[in-house]
Design a protein around this motif. Sequence first.
Motif, mmCIF file in Angstrom:
data_model
loop_
_atom_site.group_PDB
_atom_site.id
_atom_site.type_symbol
_atom_site.label_atom_id
_atom_site.label_comp_id
_atom_site.label_asym_id
_atom_site.label_seq_id
_atom_site.Cartn_x
_atom_site.Cartn_y
_atom_site.Cartn_z
ATOM 1 N N ASP A 69 102.611 41.377 108.499
ATOM 2 C CA ASP A 69 102.927 41.395 109.931
ATOM 3 C C ASP A 69 102.142 42.465 110.668
ATOM 4 N N LYS A 70 102.124 43.659 110.101
ATOM 5 C CA LYS A 70 101.464 44.788 110.763
ATOM 6 C C LYS A 70 99.949 44.616 110.789
ATOM 7 N N ALA A 71 99.401 44.070 109.716
ATOM 8 C CA ALA A 71 97.956 43.848 109.668
ATOM 9 C C ALA A 71 97.541 42.762 110.670
ATOM 10 N N TYR A 72 98.364 41.722 110.761
ATOM 11 C CA TYR A 72 98.048 40.611 111.668
ATOM 12 C C TYR A 72 97.960 41.090 113.117
ATOM 13 N N LYS A 73 98.855 42.005 113.476
ATOM 14 C CA LYS A 73 98.848 42.543 114.844
ATOM 15 C C LYS A 73 97.584 43.338 115.127
ATOM 16 N N LYS A 74 96.919 43.798 114.067
ATOM 17 C CA LYS A 74 95.676 44.554 114.222
ATOM 18 C C LYS A 74 94.445 43.691 113.976
ATOM 19 N N GLY A 75 94.671 42.366 113.837
ATOM 20 C CA GLY A 75 93.538 41.456 113.698
ATOM 21 C C GLY A 75 93.108 41.175 112.274
ATOM 22 N N TYR A 76 93.923 41.576 111.306
ATOM 23 C CA TYR A 76 93.567 41.366 109.892
ATOM 24 C C TYR A 76 94.532 40.387 109.237
ATOM 25 N N LYS A 77 94.020 39.681 108.248
ATOM 26 C CA LYS A 77 94.857 38.803 107.433
ATOM 27 C C LYS A 77 94.917 39.372 106.017
ATOM 28 N N ILE A 78 96.020 39.053 105.314
ATOM 29 C CA ILE A 78 96.254 39.585 103.972
ATOM 30 C C ILE A 78 96.151 38.468 102.934
ATOM 31 N N SER A 79 95.395 38.743 101.881
ATOM 32 C CA SER A 79 95.394 37.871 100.695
ATOM 33 C C SER A 79 96.029 38.666 99.567
ATOM 34 N N TYR A 80 97.038 38.086 98.880
ATOM 35 C CA TYR A 80 97.685 38.890 97.847
ATOM 36 C C TYR A 80 97.908 38.116 96.558
ATOM 37 N N SER A 81 98.065 38.902 95.475
ATOM 38 C CA SER A 81 98.313 38.329 94.168
ATOM 39 C C SER A 81 99.004 39.363 93.290
ATOM 40 N N SER A 82 99.496 38.924 92.123
ATOM 41 C CA SER A 82 100.279 39.786 91.231
ATOM 42 C C SER A 82 99.518 40.082 89.946
ATOM 43 N N THR A 83 99.688 41.294 89.425
ATOM 44 C CA THR A 83 99.026 41.694 88.179
ATOM 45 C C THR A 83 99.899 41.470 86.953
ATOM 46 N N GLU A 84 101.222 41.424 87.143
ATOM 47 C CA GLU A 84 102.179 41.370 86.035
ATOM 48 C C GLU A 84 101.960 42.538 85.075
ATOM 49 N N ASN A 85 101.528 43.665 85.636
ATOM 50 C CA ASN A 85 101.269 44.894 84.875
ATOM 51 C C ASN A 85 100.224 44.698 83.785
ATOM 52 N N ASP A 86 99.317 43.763 83.992
ATOM 53 C CA ASP A 86 98.260 43.471 83.027
ATOM 54 C C ASP A 86 96.927 43.988 83.579
ATOM 55 N N PRO A 87 96.328 45.028 82.951
ATOM 56 C CA PRO A 87 95.084 45.585 83.484
ATOM 57 C C PRO A 87 93.932 44.586 83.507
ATOM 58 N N VAL A 88 93.909 43.649 82.544
ATOM 59 C CA VAL A 88 92.849 42.637 82.528
ATOM 60 C C VAL A 88 92.963 41.753 83.764
ATOM 61 N N LYS A 89 94.187 41.309 84.058
ATOM 62 C CA LYS A 89 94.398 40.470 85.240
ATOM 63 C C LYS A 89 94.098 41.264 86.514
ATOM 64 N N ALA A 90 94.470 42.544 86.525
ATOM 65 C CA ALA A 90 94.217 43.384 87.698
ATOM 66 C C ALA A 90 92.715 43.489 87.968
ATOM 67 N N ARG A 91 91.933 43.687 86.905
ATOM 68 C CA ARG A 91 90.474 43.775 87.085
ATOM 69 C C ARG A 91 89.908 42.450 87.587
ATOM 70 N N GLU A 92 90.427 41.349 87.052
ATOM 71 C CA GLU A 92 89.963 40.031 87.506
ATOM 72 C C GLU A 92 90.278 39.805 88.980
ATOM 73 N N LEU A 93 91.445 40.278 89.419
ATOM 74 C CA LEU A 93 91.820 40.122 90.822
ATOM 75 C C LEU A 93 90.913 40.943 91.730
ATOM 76 N N ILE A 94 90.597 42.156 91.287
ATOM 77 C CA ILE A 94 89.676 42.984 92.076
ATOM 78 C C ILE A 94 88.329 42.280 92.228
ATOM 79 N N GLU A 95 87.832 41.698 91.127
ATOM 80 C CA GLU A 95 86.555 40.975 91.189
ATOM 81 C C GLU A 95 86.654 39.744 92.082
#
Length: 337
Positions: free
Chosen positions: A88-114
């Motif tokens: 909500d707050k980002a949208y008011k400033k002209g930004y959109k959010i893309s999100y995802s979950s890591t499930e506390n898995d560093p491999v998945k977290a690195r893949e999401l960053i990429e």
Amino acid sequence: MKPPSIKDIAKRAEVSITTVSFILNGKAEKMRISKEVIKRVEEIILELGFKPNQVARSLRTGNTKTIGLIVEDISNPFFSAIARLIEDKAYKKGYKISYSSTENDPVKARELIEMFKSRKVDAYIIAPVPGIEEDIKQLLAERIPVVIFDRNLPDLDVNYVVVDNFEGGYSAAEFLLKKGKKNIAFVTVDVEVDQINNRFLGYQKALRDYGIESNEKTLVKIPFDSTEEDTNERLKVLFEENPQLDAVFFSTNYLAVRGLFFFKTIQKPINDDFMIVAYDDQDVFRIHSPPISVVDQPIEQIAEKIIDVILQELSVDRSLPQTERSKVILPTKFIER
């Protein structure tokens, strides 16, 4: 009918195409365009129903007006509430959010960053998993805005927004101790993350201050990916081996919810003789009978501070030397019910 163009807007507003472009790209104030001109152009944009080509804009400006949000588990009420407020707050400033979950898995977290890198997001908001320090360092080296939240990475020089988890853990244990409880179990998730460790250290310090040593037999670490059956079995063992327990402090909200189901299954009443406290509030704790006391995190403030830090980072000239990082620590509030 041909859709309106920047040229059409410029002609109607009697300004140059460059002026319209600066206004569309958020550079009007920097280019010292008058408020009157900005208002006139914006009114014409609305009147004509002009919609800029986002792909062309991102190629031209290098900005996609999107922010990547990486959390532990978007289904967790704490993270979903944070994500909604940030969105909500980002949208008011002209930004959109893309999100995802890591499930506390560093491999998945690195893949999401990429993945977010390939999408060329403008900034990252991350609830980090130990093991992704180098990936965050690389983002920082590339001068990409990053803010981490919920848990800190002590060895990393990065913007962060966290709460005082030590004090939160202390307040929960002290509440139970003041109620006369002397055998307080600590049920937590089996992950080595900063915020969970600090909650335990706060709990441990409160026990010591009241002349009680923490007991390893009443410390239960439940793997993050445990099923409900696995959790119930570990709690069953805890109570079979420690019949003297008169209270339990759950270090996360979802473990506390599972605990409530377990106690109902074994028909163990929650009352003055046996009490529980949860870390993080949610609806189920308010409507449960009896209602459950909690350590409450200031979700609105957390989201507000995260957006403030990210927008500040996005406004900085990336060619200039790095300014001091933002390090925000917010207080928790204990709610007795």
